[in-house]
Design a protein around this motif. Structure first.
Motif, PDB file in Angstrom:
ATOM      1  N   LYS A  27       8.601 -23.011 -29.991  1.00  0.00           N
ATOM      2  CA  LYS A  27       8.886 -23.597 -28.684  1.00  0.00           C
ATOM      3  C   LYS A  27       8.039 -22.920 -27.599  1.00  0.00           C
ATOM      4  CE  LYS A  27      12.103 -26.544 -29.814  1.00  0.00           C
ATOM      5  NZ  LYS A  27      11.946 -27.998 -29.590  1.00  0.00           N
ATOM      6  N   LYS A  28       7.533 -23.735 -26.684  1.00  0.00           N
ATOM      7  CA  LYS A  28       6.778 -23.197 -25.562  1.00  0.00           C
ATOM      8  C   LYS A  28       7.735 -22.542 -24.582  1.00  0.00           C
ATOM      9  CE  LYS A  28       2.867 -26.364 -25.796  1.00  0.00           C
ATOM     10  NZ  LYS A  28       2.014 -27.326 -25.060  1.00  0.00           N
ATOM     11  N   ALA A  29       7.279 -21.450 -23.975  1.00  0.00           N
ATOM     12  CA  ALA A  29       8.142 -20.715 -23.053  1.00  0.00           C
ATOM     13  C   ALA A  29       7.459 -20.509 -21.711  1.00  0.00           C
ATOM     14  CB  ALA A  29       8.526 -19.360 -23.651  1.00  0.00           C
ATOM     15  N   LEU A  30       8.235 -20.695 -20.658  1.00  0.00           N
ATOM     16  CA  LEU A  30       7.797 -20.349 -19.308  1.00  0.00           C
ATOM     17  C   LEU A  30       8.598 -19.119 -18.890  1.00  0.00           C
ATOM     18  CD1 LEU A  30       6.474 -20.726 -16.549  1.00  0.00           C
ATOM     19  CD2 LEU A  30       8.212 -22.453 -16.010  1.00  0.00           C
ATOM     20  N   TYR A  31       7.890 -18.012 -18.680  1.00  0.00           N
ATOM     21  CA  TYR A  31       8.545 -16.762 -18.290  1.00  0.00           C
ATOM     22  C   TYR A  31       8.704 -16.741 -16.772  1.00  0.00           C
ATOM     23  CZ  TYR A  31       7.584 -15.234 -23.036  1.00  0.00           C
ATOM     24  OH  TYR A  31       7.543 -15.139 -24.406  1.00  0.00           O
ATOM     25  N   ILE A  32       9.957 -16.654 -16.328  1.00  0.00           N
ATOM     26  CA  ILE A  32      10.259 -16.633 -14.897  1.00  0.00           C
ATOM     27  C   ILE A  32      10.599 -15.206 -14.504  1.00  0.00           C
ATOM     28  CG2 ILE A  32      11.731 -17.535 -13.074  1.00  0.00           C
ATOM     29  CD1 ILE A  32      12.278 -19.963 -14.860  1.00  0.00           C
ATOM     30  N   LEU A  33       9.712 -14.578 -13.757  1.00  0.00           N
ATOM     31  CA  LEU A  33       9.938 -13.204 -13.295  1.00  0.00           C
ATOM     32  C   LEU A  33      10.757 -13.290 -12.016  1.00  0.00           C
ATOM     33  CD1 LEU A  33       6.319 -12.076 -14.048  1.00  0.00           C
ATOM     34  CD2 LEU A  33       8.355 -11.187 -15.191  1.00  0.00           C
ATOM     35  N   ASN A  34      12.062 -13.239 -12.197  1.00  0.00           N
ATOM     36  CA  ASN A  34      13.003 -13.500 -11.114  1.00  0.00           C
ATOM     37  C   ASN A  34      13.320 -12.229 -10.322  1.00  0.00           C
ATOM     38  OD1 ASN A  34      14.608 -15.365  -9.714  1.00  0.00           O
ATOM     39  ND2 ASN A  34      16.441 -14.719 -10.817  1.00  0.00           N
ATOM     40  N   LYS A  35      13.920 -12.423  -9.160  1.00  0.00           N
ATOM     41  CA  LYS A  35      14.309 -11.332  -8.251  1.00  0.00           C
ATOM     42  C   LYS A  35      13.095 -10.532  -7.800  1.00  0.00           C
ATOM     43  CE  LYS A  35      18.939 -11.063 -10.268  1.00  0.00           C
ATOM     44  NZ  LYS A  35      20.086 -10.232 -10.664  1.00  0.00           N
ATOM     45  N   CYS A  36      11.957 -11.227  -7.644  1.00  0.00           N
ATOM     46  CA  CYS A  36      10.742 -10.518  -7.233  1.00  0.00           C
ATOM     47  C   CYS A  36      10.845 -10.005  -5.798  1.00  0.00           C
ATOM     48  CB  CYS A  36       9.509 -11.384  -7.428  1.00  0.00           C
ATOM     49  SG  CYS A  36       9.481 -12.884  -6.422  1.00  0.00           S
ATOM     50  N   ASP A  37      11.825 -10.529  -5.032  1.00  0.00           N
ATOM     51  CA  ASP A  37      12.044 -10.017  -3.681  1.00  0.00           C
ATOM     52  C   ASP A  37      12.643  -8.610  -3.704  1.00  0.00           C
ATOM     53  OD1 ASP A  37      14.307 -11.310  -4.849  1.00  0.00           O
ATOM     54  OD2 ASP A  37      15.332 -11.297  -2.902  1.00  0.00           O
ATOM     55  N   LEU A  38      13.169  -8.194  -4.859  1.00  0.00           N
ATOM     56  CA  LEU A  38      13.718  -6.845  -5.011  1.00  0.00           C
ATOM     57  C   LEU A  38      12.741  -5.907  -5.703  1.00  0.00           C
ATOM     58  CD1 LEU A  38      17.303  -7.825  -6.294  1.00  0.00           C
ATOM     59  CD2 LEU A  38      16.564  -7.483  -3.927  1.00  0.00           C
ATOM     60  N   ALA A  39      11.666  -6.469  -6.256  1.00  0.00           N
ATOM     61  CA  ALA A  39      10.709  -5.700  -7.055  1.00  0.00           C
ATOM     62  C   ALA A  39       9.523  -5.243  -6.209  1.00  0.00           C
ATOM     63  CB  ALA A  39      10.224  -6.543  -8.228  1.00  0.00           C
ATOM     64  N   ASP A  40       8.805  -4.263  -6.707  1.00  0.00           N
ATOM     65  CA  ASP A  40       7.613  -3.720  -6.050  1.00  0.00           C
ATOM     66  C   ASP A  40       6.546  -4.820  -5.964  1.00  0.00           C
ATOM     67  OD1 ASP A  40       5.240  -2.399  -5.372  1.00  0.00           O
ATOM     68  OD2 ASP A  40       5.757  -0.610  -6.504  1.00  0.00           O
ATOM     69  N   PRO A  41       6.113  -5.201  -4.761  1.00  0.00           N
ATOM     70  CA  PRO A  41       5.133  -6.279  -4.637  1.00  0.00           C
ATOM     71  C   PRO A  41       3.774  -5.958  -5.251  1.00  0.00           C
ATOM     72  CG  PRO A  41       5.521  -5.212  -2.514  1.00  0.00           C
ATOM     73  CD  PRO A  41       6.562  -4.682  -3.453  1.00  0.00           C
ATOM     74  N   GLU A  42       3.491  -4.685  -5.453  1.00  0.00           N
ATOM     75  CA  GLU A  42       2.221  -4.325  -6.083  1.00  0.00           C
ATOM     76  C   GLU A  42       2.282  -4.480  -7.597  1.00  0.00           C
ATOM     77  OE1 GLU A  42       0.948  -0.458  -4.877  1.00  0.00           O
ATOM     78  OE2 GLU A  42       0.851  -0.973  -2.742  1.00  0.00           O
ATOM     79  N   ALA A  43       3.472  -4.383  -8.165  1.00  0.00           N
ATOM     80  CA  ALA A  43       3.622  -4.473  -9.622  1.00  0.00           C
ATOM     81  C   ALA A  43       3.757  -5.911 -10.100  1.00  0.00           C
ATOM     82  CB  ALA A  43       4.840  -3.665 -10.069  1.00  0.00           C
ATOM     83  N   SER A  44       4.336  -6.781  -9.276  1.00  0.00           N
ATOM     84  CA  SER A  44       4.640  -8.150  -9.718  1.00  0.00           C
ATOM     85  C   SER A  44       3.410  -8.938 -10.167  1.00  0.00           C
ATOM     86  CB  SER A  44       5.391  -8.901  -8.616  1.00  0.00           C
ATOM     87  OG  SER A  44       6.674  -8.326  -8.423  1.00  0.00           O
ATOM     88  N   PRO A  45       2.262  -8.874  -9.458  1.00  0.00           N
ATOM     89  CA  PRO A  45       1.082  -9.605  -9.941  1.00  0.00           C
ATOM     90  C   PRO A  45       0.597  -9.128 -11.310  1.00  0.00           C
ATOM     91  CG  PRO A  45       0.822  -9.011  -7.636  1.00  0.00           C
ATOM     92  CD  PRO A  45       2.031  -8.279  -8.134  1.00  0.00           C
ATOM     93  N   LEU A  46       0.759  -7.849 -11.595  1.00  0.00           N
ATOM     94  CA  LEU A  46       0.364  -7.311 -12.906  1.00  0.00           C
ATOM     95  C   LEU A  46       1.249  -7.893 -14.000  1.00  0.00           C
ATOM     96  CD1 LEU A  46      -0.068  -3.547 -11.905  1.00  0.00           C
ATOM     97  CD2 LEU A  46      -1.843  -5.320 -12.023  1.00  0.00           C
ATOM     98  N   LEU A  47       2.535  -8.000 -13.721  1.00  0.00           N
ATOM     99  CA  LEU A  47       3.462  -8.588 -14.686  1.00  0.00           C
ATOM    100  C   LEU A  47       3.178 -10.073 -14.873  1.00  0.00           C
ATOM    101  CD1 LEU A  47       6.723  -6.858 -13.421  1.00  0.00           C
ATOM    102  CD2 LEU A  47       5.602  -6.423 -15.610  1.00  0.00           C
ATOM    103  N   LEU A  48       2.857 -10.751 -13.781  1.00  0.00           N
ATOM    104  CA  LEU A  48       2.539 -12.178 -13.851  1.00  0.00           C
ATOM    105  C   LEU A  48       1.334 -12.416 -14.758  1.00  0.00           C
ATOM    106  CD1 LEU A  48       3.267 -14.987 -12.685  1.00  0.00           C
ATOM    107  CD2 LEU A  48       1.601 -14.546 -10.877  1.00  0.00           C
ATOM    108  N   GLU A  49       0.328 -11.594 -14.623  1.00  0.00           N
ATOM    109  CA  GLU A  49      -0.866 -11.723 -15.466  1.00  0.00           C
ATOM    110  C   GLU A  49      -0.528 -11.458 -16.931  1.00  0.00           C
ATOM    111  OE1 GLU A  49      -5.374  -9.802 -15.918  1.00  0.00           O
ATOM    112  OE2 GLU A  49      -3.951  -8.968 -14.465  1.00  0.00           O
ATOM    113  N   HIS A  50       0.275 -10.425 -17.175  1.00  0.00           N
ATOM    114  CA  HIS A  50       0.639 -10.065 -18.548  1.00  0.00           C
ATOM    115  C   HIS A  50       1.408 -11.188 -19.235  1.00  0.00           C
ATOM    116  CE1 HIS A  50       1.885  -7.357 -21.849  1.00  0.00           C
ATOM    117  NE2 HIS A  50       3.016  -8.040 -21.794  1.00  0.00           N
ATOM    118  N   PHE A  51       2.457 -11.693 -18.587  1.00  0.00           N
ATOM    119  CA  PHE A  51       3.280 -12.732 -19.215  1.00  0.00           C
ATOM    120  C   PHE A  51       2.558 -14.073 -19.256  1.00  0.00           C
ATOM    121  CE2 PHE A  51       6.585  -9.584 -18.447  1.00  0.00           C
ATOM    122  CZ  PHE A  51       7.326  -9.671 -19.627  1.00  0.00           C
TER     123      PHE A  51
END
Length: 272
Positions: free
Chosen positions: A44-68
């Motif tokens: 099955k195809k999966a869309l990874y939703i990195l939720n609660k990004c308003d609580l997360a470090d804004p510098e780290a979130s783009p790195l996670l987005l690229e990884h997933f």
């Protein structure tokens, strides 16, 4: 857990894709090994939703987005932000473009059906409710609110199935277990709040010392249990004139969960 996994396994055959909701503050700890095996087995195809990004470090979130994104498709989300959540539907349509086009050529107009999965308290139901524009599913700031599957029609071409948040039976990685407890995915009633808070303070001293110092004004060279003691007094968590470190620990955990210490990400791609 076994009942929830059976429900998910039985219904995978009737969906086109999976929306895999992860808490952006501890995304890798949120990956349920049982889910991963099911997805691979059902292809099955999966869309990874990195939720609660308003609580997360804004510098780290783009790195996670690229990884997933390399694992399939990925998007950042704040569950209550309608504009951001609408992007989930756009990504889902992109993910299923081939199937949609194939059905169109055959003259078949079927809605896209996706299953929403994730660990407890990851924000699955909040995302669905935001997409609906009203409360169609139960939500809460504690694990275990969704009890069974719930089908929700989001639009003329999208139907989503909400599922119970599901943890796995054994945690081989104790650090991952602690991270899930920090973000509230493991019920506070089954954890030692003082020990958990001391571990959190240890990690924050290493990862975000400036935020910790700014928020509480404590000496970061002290052992974490002494820092907990000082913060408890500063917060007025007292019992019989002495520091009530249990109340203090719960207050600090609450500060972390609500980003009152600051926007914090505990895990980055190199920690996967």
């Amino acid at each position: 857990m076994a009942k929830s996994m059976r429900l998910i396994e039985e219904n995978l055959k009737v969906v086109d894709a999976v929306l895999y909701v992860l808490d952006a503050r501890a995304a890798f700890s949120c990956l349920n090994p049982s889910f991963d095996k099911l997805l691979q087995g059902r292809n099955k195809k999966a869309l990874y939703i990195l939720n609660k990004c308003d609580l997360a470090d804004p510098e780290a979130s783009p790195l996670l987005l690229e990884h997933f994104g390399k694992m399939g498709a990925a998007i950042l989300s704040t569950g209550t932000d309608r504009a951001m959540v609408k992007g989930v539907l756009e990504k889902l349509r992109e993910l299923l473009t081939e199937k949609i086009e194939k059905n169109r050529k055959k003259g078949i107009m079927l809605p896209m059906r996706a299953m929403v999965i994730g660990i407890p308290n990851s924000g699955k139901s909040t995302i669905i409710n935001t997409l609906c524009g009203n409360k169609k599913t139960l939500t809460g700031d504690r694990p275990g609110v969704t009890r069974g599957k719930q089908w929700v029609k989001i639009s003329e071409d999208v139907e989503l199935m909400d599922t119970p948040g599901t943890l796995w039976n054994a945690f081989d990685d104790q650090k991952a277990a602690r991270h899930l407890a920090y973000i509230g995915s493991i019920n506070d009633d089954v954890t030692d709040s003082e020990q958990l808070c001391a571990c959190l303070l240890d990690e924050l001293k290493e990862l975000y010392p400036k935020l910790l110092k700014t928020k509480y004004g404590v000496d970061l060279f002290l052992p974490s249990h002494e820092i907990l003691h000082q913060i408890s007094i500063k917060k007025g968590c007292l019992k019989g004139g002495e520091a009530d470190t249990l109340r203090g620990a719960r207050a600090i955990l609450d500060d972390f969960r609500k980003a009152k210490i600051g926007r914090i990400t505990l895990e980055r791609p190199q920690d996967a």
